[in-house]
Each structure stands twice: as C-alpha cells, then as structure tokens.
Write an enzyme that holds these catalytic residues in place. Structure first.
Site, mmCIF file in Angstrom:
data_model
loop_
_atom_site.group_PDB
_atom_site.id
_atom_site.type_symbol
_atom_site.label_atom_id
_atom_site.label_comp_id
_atom_site.label_asym_id
_atom_site.label_seq_id
_atom_site.Cartn_x
_atom_site.Cartn_y
_atom_site.Cartn_z
ATOM 1 N N SER A 142 10.708 1.105 4.519
ATOM 2 C CA SER A 142 10.082 0.486 3.663
ATOM 3 C C SER A 142 10.679 0.488 2.183
ATOM 4 O O SER A 142 11.261 1.500 1.789
ATOM 5 C CB SER A 142 8.496 0.882 3.306
ATOM 6 N N TYR A 155 2.633 7.661 0.916
ATOM 7 C CA TYR A 155 3.260 6.529 1.572
ATOM 8 C C TYR A 155 4.823 6.663 1.209
ATOM 9 O O TYR A 155 5.688 6.635 2.027
ATOM 10 C CB TYR A 155 2.651 5.178 1.784
#
Length: 271
Positions: A142, A155
């Site tokens: 990501s 995250y």
C-alpha cells in the site's frame, strides 16, 4: 500476455472478495489454474462456484495464513491439486485504524500478525515450488508503506515491514530465477462487507468508499498481471501514488505537511 498465463498455477491469498477475487477472475480468464483462499469457507466456496461457472479451473482452500500450519495446508493443497505452483500472490491482509495512543498492543500484534506474518508464512512454504518453476512471489502492499499514515500507524508499519522483506528476497534470490514483485496500491474500490480493525482490536464493517478518485479492482488486477509478466521488482499505482513517490524524494516535508493537514480526511475514509 494472455498466452503467458495459460496453464500457469496461481495461488491468491485473501481472494474471497475485493482485489483478490477480481485477480482470480482476471488470471482465470487468461487460462490460468487458480487456487483461491480465505478464512471463510462459505465465502470462498461461493467464489469457487462463480469461477467454475465461467469455465475457470480452480480450487478453494479455507486457511488463516497468519497461522504457519494453515499456510502450509494452503500451499500443499494447491500443489497436490495442480502438481506445481508458478505464482503466489500475497494479497490477504486487514486494514486497521487508530491513533498511536489509543491502539492497544493486542491490536498492533493482530495487524502485524495478519499483514506481515501471513506473507512470510505463505512465502516460506511456497518458495521450494516457486524456485522449481522459476516463478513469481508477489506482495500486495500500500502507499501507506511509504509514509507513516496518521491514524493508521499499525497498518503503515505492517506494510513498511513488507518492503524490507521483499527487498531481502529480491537480493537473496537474484541469481536463482525467482521473481519477487512488490506493488504499492492506492485507494481502491471496496465492497460493502469490507472489515477494518479498530484500535481496540475489534472488527467493524466500513461502507463502500466514495468521495475519492479510486482505482478499479480490475485495473489493479491487470497491473499485477503486467508486473508478473514483465518480472518487475516494484510498481506504484495511480497518478496520486506516483506523485507522492516523487514528492517524498524531492519535498518530503511538504508530503508530511499535507498528511497532517488532511488527517481528518484520511480518518473519514474509514468511518
């Protein structure tokens, strides 16, 4: 490119919905034999039926890849069914949110366990087969891996760890015909049932994304296919993602200023 994937055996973790499910259809329609995976047997069996209705050769294996023995079961089941393994796509993961001072150690552990250990586990058991086929291990990452995204520290950390893992794999196996591809995905269309891990370690369902320039799941799947076909080590998706990549090199302070300024916008995406 379509001819390249014909007959290839591709295992995709976390393919019961979202990008993973779309990739299963994309590769299957190119003639690949697909192994789909998820924690929910009911969900992946439904996807298996959909794939087979399109004439795609596939197998569905329920397994929690954050557990080593479950990852071993997944890879063994795939190889037992098809006789080989050409590509492993590490797509399984969980989104998480929460400020640093409110995210519990348990939530941190859970995020790292799923997003990082799940990749390590599956790659470990897949490596002997991928080396034999001179194939690819792909890691779906990501844009959060390039910055410490405010409100999403766990995250971001889990995705940053994957970058180091991928770099190490690329260096260790550079002379053994093994391809390791790392792809940085930006904001992508999600389904209504997508779950996110809260700072207290509890899951909640988030609504379908809106108000952002989103990548389609199909465009991400096609980008992954090109990454494998060209044996590219790294790829950043979306114009915004590429701009961020350049700005992080030229003007990192400006990027972090924007992140701080738009902290509430990032949070609102997950509320």
């Amino acid at each position: 490119m379509k001819e390249f994937f014909k007959g290839k055996v591709i295992c995709i973790t976390g393919s019961g919905q979202g990008i993973g499910k779309t990739m299963a259809f994309t590769f299957g329609e190119m003639g690949a034999r697909v192994c789909i995976n998820g924690r929910s047997e009911h969900k992946i069996k439904k996807v298996e039926e959909e794939l087979r209705s399109k004439g795609i050769e596939c197998i569905a294996i329920a397994a929690d890849v954050s557990v080593p023995s479950e990852s071993e079961k997944l890879i063994k089941g795939c190889v037992d069914r098809f006789g080989s393994l050409d590509v492993l796509i590490n797509n399984a993961g969980i989104a998480s949110r929460g400020k640093i001072d409110e995210t519990t150690p348990e939530a941190w552990e859970q995020t790292m366990h799923i997003n990082f250990n799940g990749v390590v586990n599956c790659s470990y058991y897949a490596l002997p087969h991928i080396l034999k086929s001179k194939g690819s291990i792909v890691i779906i990452s990501s844009m959060a891996a390039k910055v410490g995204l405010p409100g999403h520290s766990a995250y971001s950390a889990s995705k940053m760890a994957l970058t180091a893992y991928a770099r190490a794999m690329q260096n260790e196996y550079s002379k053994k015909d093994l391809h390791c591809g790392l792809i940085f995905v930006g904001f992508t269309e999600n389904e209504n049932q997508k779950e996110i891990l809260g700072p207290d370690g509890a899951y909640k369902t988030i609504p379908k994304r809106g108000g952002l320039k989103l990548s389609s799941r199909e465009s991400v799947a096609n980008s992954v296919a090109r990454l494998i076909y060209n044996r590219t080590n790294q790829k950043t998706l979306t114009l915004m993602g590429k701009a961020q990549h350049i700005l992080l090199k030229l003007a990192p302070g400006f990027v972090y200023f924007l992140l701080r300024k738009n902290h509430r916008d990032y949070d609102s995406t997950y509320n």
